[in-house]
Design a protein around this motif. Sequence first.
Motif, PDB file in Angstrom:
ATOM      1  N   PRO A 196      35.506  33.065  44.875  1.00 44.91           N
ATOM      2  CA  PRO A 196      35.683  34.295  44.734  1.00 44.91           C
ATOM      3  C   PRO A 196      36.033  34.342  42.791  1.00 44.91           C
ATOM      4  O   PRO A 196      36.450  35.305  41.843  1.00 44.91           O
ATOM      5  CB  PRO A 196      37.166  35.160  45.101  1.00 44.91           C
ATOM      6  N   GLU A 197      36.666  33.667  42.332  1.00 47.77           N
ATOM      7  CA  GLU A 197      36.930  33.853  40.744  1.00 47.77           C
ATOM      8  C   GLU A 197      36.032  34.145  40.180  1.00 47.77           C
ATOM      9  O   GLU A 197      35.739  35.028  39.204  1.00 47.77           O
ATOM     10  CB  GLU A 197      38.254  32.620  40.419  1.00 47.77           C
ATOM     11  N   GLU A 198      34.888  33.299  40.219  1.00 49.02           N
ATOM     12  CA  GLU A 198      33.132  33.406  39.578  1.00 49.02           C
ATOM     13  C   GLU A 198      32.890  34.465  39.621  1.00 49.02           C
ATOM     14  O   GLU A 198      32.156  34.999  38.965  1.00 49.02           O
ATOM     15  CB  GLU A 198      32.722  31.504  39.865  1.00 49.02           C
ATOM     16  N   ALA A 199      32.887  34.601  40.888  1.00 49.52           N
ATOM     17  CA  ALA A 199      32.641  36.558  41.341  1.00 49.52           C
ATOM     18  C   ALA A 199      33.303  37.088  40.596  1.00 49.52           C
ATOM     19  O   ALA A 199      32.677  38.033  40.153  1.00 49.52           O
ATOM     20  CB  ALA A 199      32.895  36.250  42.683  1.00 49.52           C
ATOM     21  N   LEU A 200      34.394  37.574  40.441  1.00 54.42           N
ATOM     22  CA  LEU A 200      35.334  38.337  39.040  1.00 54.42           C
ATOM     23  C   LEU A 200      34.726  37.829  37.739  1.00 54.42           C
ATOM     24  O   LEU A 200      34.316  38.811  37.622  1.00 54.42           O
ATOM     25  CB  LEU A 200      36.093  37.881  39.720  1.00 54.42           C
ATOM     26  N   ASP A 201      34.766  37.279  37.603  1.00 59.16           N
ATOM     27  CA  ASP A 201      34.339  36.605  35.677  1.00 59.16           C
ATOM     28  C   ASP A 201      32.957  37.614  35.635  1.00 59.16           C
ATOM     29  O   ASP A 201      32.562  37.732  34.767  1.00 59.16           O
ATOM     30  CB  ASP A 201      34.235  35.029  35.320  1.00 59.16           C
ATOM     31  N   PHE A 202      32.351  37.592  36.493  1.00 57.49           N
ATOM     32  CA  PHE A 202      30.588  37.587  36.712  1.00 57.49           C
ATOM     33  C   PHE A 202      30.914  39.421  37.000  1.00 57.49           C
ATOM     34  O   PHE A 202      30.031  39.929  35.804  1.00 57.49           O
ATOM     35  CB  PHE A 202      29.567  36.864  37.434  1.00 57.49           C
ATOM     36  N   ALA A 203      31.450  39.375  37.466  1.00 59.22           N
ATOM     37  CA  ALA A 203      31.493  40.799  37.157  1.00 59.22           C
ATOM     38  C   ALA A 203      31.872  41.700  36.541  1.00 59.22           C
ATOM     39  O   ALA A 203      32.174  42.237  36.285  1.00 59.22           O
ATOM     40  CB  ALA A 203      32.618  41.316  39.142  1.00 59.22           C
ATOM     41  N   LEU A 204      33.190  41.184  36.011  1.00 59.91           N
ATOM     42  CA  LEU A 204      33.747  41.512  34.819  1.00 59.91           C
ATOM     43  C   LEU A 204      32.736  42.098  33.722  1.00 59.91           C
ATOM     44  O   LEU A 204      32.632  42.912  33.056  1.00 59.91           O
ATOM     45  CB  LEU A 204      34.502  41.338  34.580  1.00 59.91           C
ATOM     46  N   ALA A 205      32.524  41.215  33.489  1.00 61.48           N
ATOM     47  CA  ALA A 205      30.594  41.212  32.568  1.00 61.48           C
ATOM     48  C   ALA A 205      30.066  41.523  32.487  1.00 61.48           C
ATOM     49  O   ALA A 205      29.530  42.075  31.573  1.00 61.48           O
ATOM     50  CB  ALA A 205      30.334  39.284  32.372  1.00 61.48           C
ATOM     51  N   ALA A 206      29.482  42.468  33.615  1.00 63.57           N
ATOM     52  CA  ALA A 206      28.826  42.651  34.247  1.00 63.57           C
ATOM     53  C   ALA A 206      29.309  44.569  33.755  1.00 63.57           C
ATOM     54  O   ALA A 206      28.461  45.217  33.326  1.00 63.57           O
ATOM     55  CB  ALA A 206      27.505  43.068  34.953  1.00 63.57           C
ATOM     56  N   HIS A 207      29.575  44.374  33.837  1.00 63.86           N
ATOM     57  CA  HIS A 207      30.729  45.858  34.000  1.00 63.86           C
ATOM     58  C   HIS A 207      30.613  46.418  32.442  1.00 63.86           C
ATOM     59  O   HIS A 207      31.367  47.403  31.707  1.00 63.86           O
ATOM     60  CB  HIS A 207      32.324  46.020  34.622  1.00 63.86           C
ATOM     61  N   ASP A 208      32.001  45.270  31.247  1.00 63.41           N
ATOM     62  CA  ASP A 208      31.475  45.253  30.170  1.00 63.41           C
ATOM     63  C   ASP A 208      30.390  46.041  29.493  1.00 63.41           C
ATOM     64  O   ASP A 208      30.546  46.659  28.608  1.00 63.41           O
ATOM     65  CB  ASP A 208      32.417  44.345  29.694  1.00 63.41           C
ATOM     66  N   LEU A 209      29.653  44.964  29.720  1.00 61.97           N
ATOM     67  CA  LEU A 209      28.568  45.809  29.458  1.00 61.97           C
ATOM     68  C   LEU A 209      27.560  46.825  29.615  1.00 61.97           C
ATOM     69  O   LEU A 209      27.129  47.616  28.880  1.00 61.97           O
ATOM     70  CB  LEU A 209      26.976  44.211  29.203  1.00 61.97           C
ATOM     71  N   GLN A 210      28.106  47.599  31.232  1.00 63.40           N
ATOM     72  CA  GLN A 210      27.464  48.862  30.997  1.00 63.40           C
ATOM     73  C   GLN A 210      27.953  49.049  32.207  1.00 63.40           C
ATOM     74  O   GLN A 210      28.116  48.833  33.344  1.00 63.40           O
ATOM     75  CB  GLN A 210      25.854  48.159  32.064  1.00 63.40           C
ATOM     76  N   PRO A 211      29.263  49.622  31.686  1.00 61.56           N
ATOM     77  CA  PRO A 211      30.437  49.916  32.837  1.00 61.56           C
ATOM     78  C   PRO A 211      29.487  51.408  33.392  1.00 61.56           C
ATOM     79  O   PRO A 211      30.867  51.551  34.662  1.00 61.56           O
ATOM     80  CB  PRO A 211      31.830  50.869  31.598  1.00 61.56           C
ATOM     81  N   MET A 212      28.879  52.162  33.482  1.00 63.16           N
ATOM     82  CA  MET A 212      28.506  53.216  34.521  1.00 63.16           C
ATOM     83  C   MET A 212      26.797  52.410  35.531  1.00 63.16           C
ATOM     84  O   MET A 212      26.656  53.326  35.999  1.00 63.16           O
ATOM     85  CB  MET A 212      27.797  54.391  33.422  1.00 63.16           C
ATOM     86  N   ASN A 213      26.452  51.244  34.865  1.00 64.63           N
ATOM     87  CA  ASN A 213      26.106  51.355  36.001  1.00 64.63           C
ATOM     88  C   ASN A 213      26.743  50.582  37.064  1.00 64.63           C
ATOM     89  O   ASN A 213      27.023  50.045  37.586  1.00 64.63           O
ATOM     90  CB  ASN A 213      25.072  49.096  35.369  1.00 64.63           C
TER      91      ASN A 213
END
Length: 586
Positions: A537-554
């Motif tokens: 779960p910790e790794e999942a949150l890191d990757f999700a935050l990175a994706a959202h930071d790059l494209q918050p409307m994706n």
Amino acid sequence: MIFRRDLGIVAALVLGLAPLGACSEEGFEGSRIDQARASMDGDDPRAARLHLERALDEGANRAELAALFGKVELLAGDLAAARAWLAPQEFSDATRALGFRMLGRLEMAEGDLRAAGAAFDRSHAVDPENAELWVDIGRLRYRGGEQFEAIEAVDHALAIDPANGEALRFKGQLARDAQGMEAGAKLLGRALRSRPEDIDLRVEYAATLGDAGRAEEALQVLRGTNSSAATTPRGLFVQAVLAARGRHFRLSRDLLSRSGLQQDDVASAWLLSAIIDLEEGNFASAAQGLDRLYTWQPDNPRIRDLLAYALSRDGGERELVHRFAGMAASNSSSAYLRVLVGRAYEALGNRERAAIYIDLAALGGGNFSVLPSLTPPELLAISEGEGGQQVRDYVRNAIAGREAVAALRKGREFARRFPGSADAQAILGDAEFARGNKRAAREAYRRSAQVRRPWPLALRLAGAQEDPQSARQLLTAYVRENPMNGDAAAILADALAAEGDWTRAVALLDHAMGLGLGRVPWVLAARSVGALQLDNPEEALDFALAAHDLQPMNPLAISALIAALPEGEERARRELEAKLHSLRPE
């Protein structure tokens, strides 16, 4: 290896035979010619020319030497000197087949394919079962748009001489284009074993190994035969690419500079230089180099996106918007370009325009898109004499303009006129796909892929399959043969994830990110979901935050972040769910 007689043995032979008075001129000339042939086989045209000039000075017949002189000058790249020897067509009976074959190569090098064919026909009349002649015929057919006939020609050459180095080389090049780097490397390795002194072949084999992800083997191949291949311009360039892939950018820059290829305006050298500049933060220099490349290759989306990125990092937001906003709004634009344009508008204070492009990037386009040519439609001359690029441009524009019927008519007409052309089949496949005939598109793509299977074609061929399993099998084969293609690895990971094979999917996603896809939002979102599936779960949150930071409307990034949020983040989860709901079509 170039054959050189031991001087002591040669002296003893001369002294021993001199009293016999039987050293004929013919025998001596043959020795010179043999040495010239050996030098040519060792890729040493300079030494070969010296042997032939001595033979000529010693009274050899010009007709006996003309074909050999022509071959030497072709090897040296002096086409004018080669023509002086070959154009008169004054060859001895013993060298007639070689002479006309060299004349054909000369005509092909100068772009006169019709004259090249006539010369090869005359060589064939003398020596019809010559393997290297059939390789030349194959290369001529390939350049003339008869790629399927070219494959037949090289297969015939290998039937005549299975160990022929030139035939194996051409077959390896064809296999590399159609099957992938691993298949090409296997055949090029066989070719090099038959011609270990061929420096150009050694460099080509090393480059193919490098593109197959086998960097250490590539370096070993370059360093063979006293490292002579490693010090050639192309050998230095191959090492520069390998160094850059290993993130040794200073070494890569040094090797690139020593190669001299950038000064010669070789496009791949300019691209490597720009990539090094980007990695080292020299964005202004990168933008200059990429702008130059873009003028040469305006239809190349990779160069376009890299130029836009360089402008965005160098404070060139106004130029970025001016040059690429219209293109980013089109259906065929990459999501990456849309994000860059959106961020540029944001930096310029136009948040309304920024939101439009960022939303477009988040929502993405359709599953099938044909890049339109930058050539204006009114300048596309559609006539009986049109070439493949003109038809491609016409079909692309017709599809982009939702004129699928016109695109299909032109694609079918072109394929009928040029049944041996892989390009015609690819164009036809695009037209059939746009019209909705997946079966016909699949067949056209399949035929085209027998000659060349670039990643865009491989992806479309997979998309034209009847079922997901067939598509996944095609993607698996492509990734196995082209392991350095990050896009292919990511798409295959997506297919495996859909089947629930998250262990392999995560491994492929990690591989793709290592190849440059570490800032692609959907890849990061998929990696986040994969981490959850593998109970991290910790790794999942890191990757999700990175994706959202790059494209918050994706939507994919939002969904991944919703899934990865820990318990207790209910307010954030509700806000994300509301945002995701607002993006769904009514």
